[in-house]
Design a protein around this motif. Structure first.
Motif, PDB file in Angstrom:
ATOM      1  N   PHE A   1       1.293   9.286  -5.904  1.00  0.00           N
ATOM      2  CA  PHE A   1       1.562  10.676  -5.553  1.00  0.00           C
ATOM      3  C   PHE A   1       2.811  11.200  -6.258  1.00  0.00           C
ATOM      4  N   GLY A   2       3.823  10.360  -6.431  1.00  0.00           N
ATOM      5  CA  GLY A   2       5.007  10.780  -7.172  1.00  0.00           C
ATOM      6  C   GLY A   2       4.680  11.142  -8.600  1.00  0.00           C
ATOM      7  N   THR A   3       3.835  10.361  -9.241  1.00  0.00           N
ATOM      8  CA  THR A   3       3.429  10.641 -10.616  1.00  0.00           C
ATOM      9  C   THR A   3       2.628  11.935 -10.699  1.00  0.00           C
ATOM     10  N   ILE A   4       1.721  12.134  -9.757  1.00  0.00           N
ATOM     11  CA  ILE A   4       0.919  13.367  -9.747  1.00  0.00           C
ATOM     12  C   ILE A   4       1.810  14.577  -9.508  1.00  0.00           C
ATOM     13  N   PHE A   5       2.743  14.468  -8.559  1.00  0.00           N
ATOM     14  CA  PHE A   5       3.634  15.593  -8.263  1.00  0.00           C
ATOM     15  C   PHE A   5       4.521  15.926  -9.455  1.00  0.00           C
TER      16      PHE A   5
ATOM     17  N   LEU B   1       0.830  -1.200   0.000  1.00  0.00           N
ATOM     18  CA  LEU B   1       0.000   0.000   0.000  1.00  0.00           C
ATOM     19  C   LEU B   1       0.868   1.255   0.000  1.00  0.00           C
ATOM     20  N   GLY B   2       1.956   1.235   0.776  1.00  0.00           N
ATOM     21  CA  GLY B   2       2.884   2.366   0.799  1.00  0.00           C
ATOM     22  C   GLY B   2       3.539   2.591  -0.550  1.00  0.00           C
ATOM     23  N   ALA B   3       3.930   1.509  -1.209  1.00  0.00           N
ATOM     24  CA  ALA B   3       4.539   1.624  -2.537  1.00  0.00           C
ATOM     25  C   ALA B   3       3.533   2.158  -3.554  1.00  0.00           C
ATOM     26  N   PHE B   4       2.289   1.715  -3.452  1.00  0.00           N
ATOM     27  CA  PHE B   4       1.248   2.205  -4.346  1.00  0.00           C
ATOM     28  C   PHE B   4       1.059   3.710  -4.198  1.00  0.00           C
TER      29      PHE B   4
END
Length: 89
Positions: free
Chosen positions: A13-17, A5-8
């Motif tokens: 969020f990394g992609t959105i940022f 879940l943390g990796a997801f």
């Protein structure tokens, strides 16, 4: 399960940022700067280790880490402004 879940969330969020940061760089620089694509090795080849931007062919390129930081700061500022406006009487 927690690690999955943390990796997801990190990927989402990394992609959105990064996507938001790339748009911010393009808009505020009026197209003179650009964000590096997270899918190629351009920043690893031309940029220094840990750099947030570099110059290639006379054009400033903001690295993936730089665009991620800009995207995070944008959403952080949005949340702060929303909290500030909600706390007004």
């Amino acid at each position: 399960m927690d690690h999955l879940l943390g990796a997801f969330f990190e990927v989402v969020f990394g992609t959105i940022f990064v996507a938001t940061g790339r748009v911010i760089v393009a808009v505020f620089s009026l197209g003179r700067w650009r964000g590096a694509s997270p899918f190629d090795n351009e920043e690893k080849i031309y940029g220094r280790a840990g750099a947030l931007s570099f110059v290639r062919d006379g054009r400033r390129v903001v690295t993936t880490n730089g665009t991620c930081l800009l995207g995070f700061l944008f959403y952080f500022l949005v949340v702060v402004l929303l909290i500030a406006s909600a706390s007004r009487p």
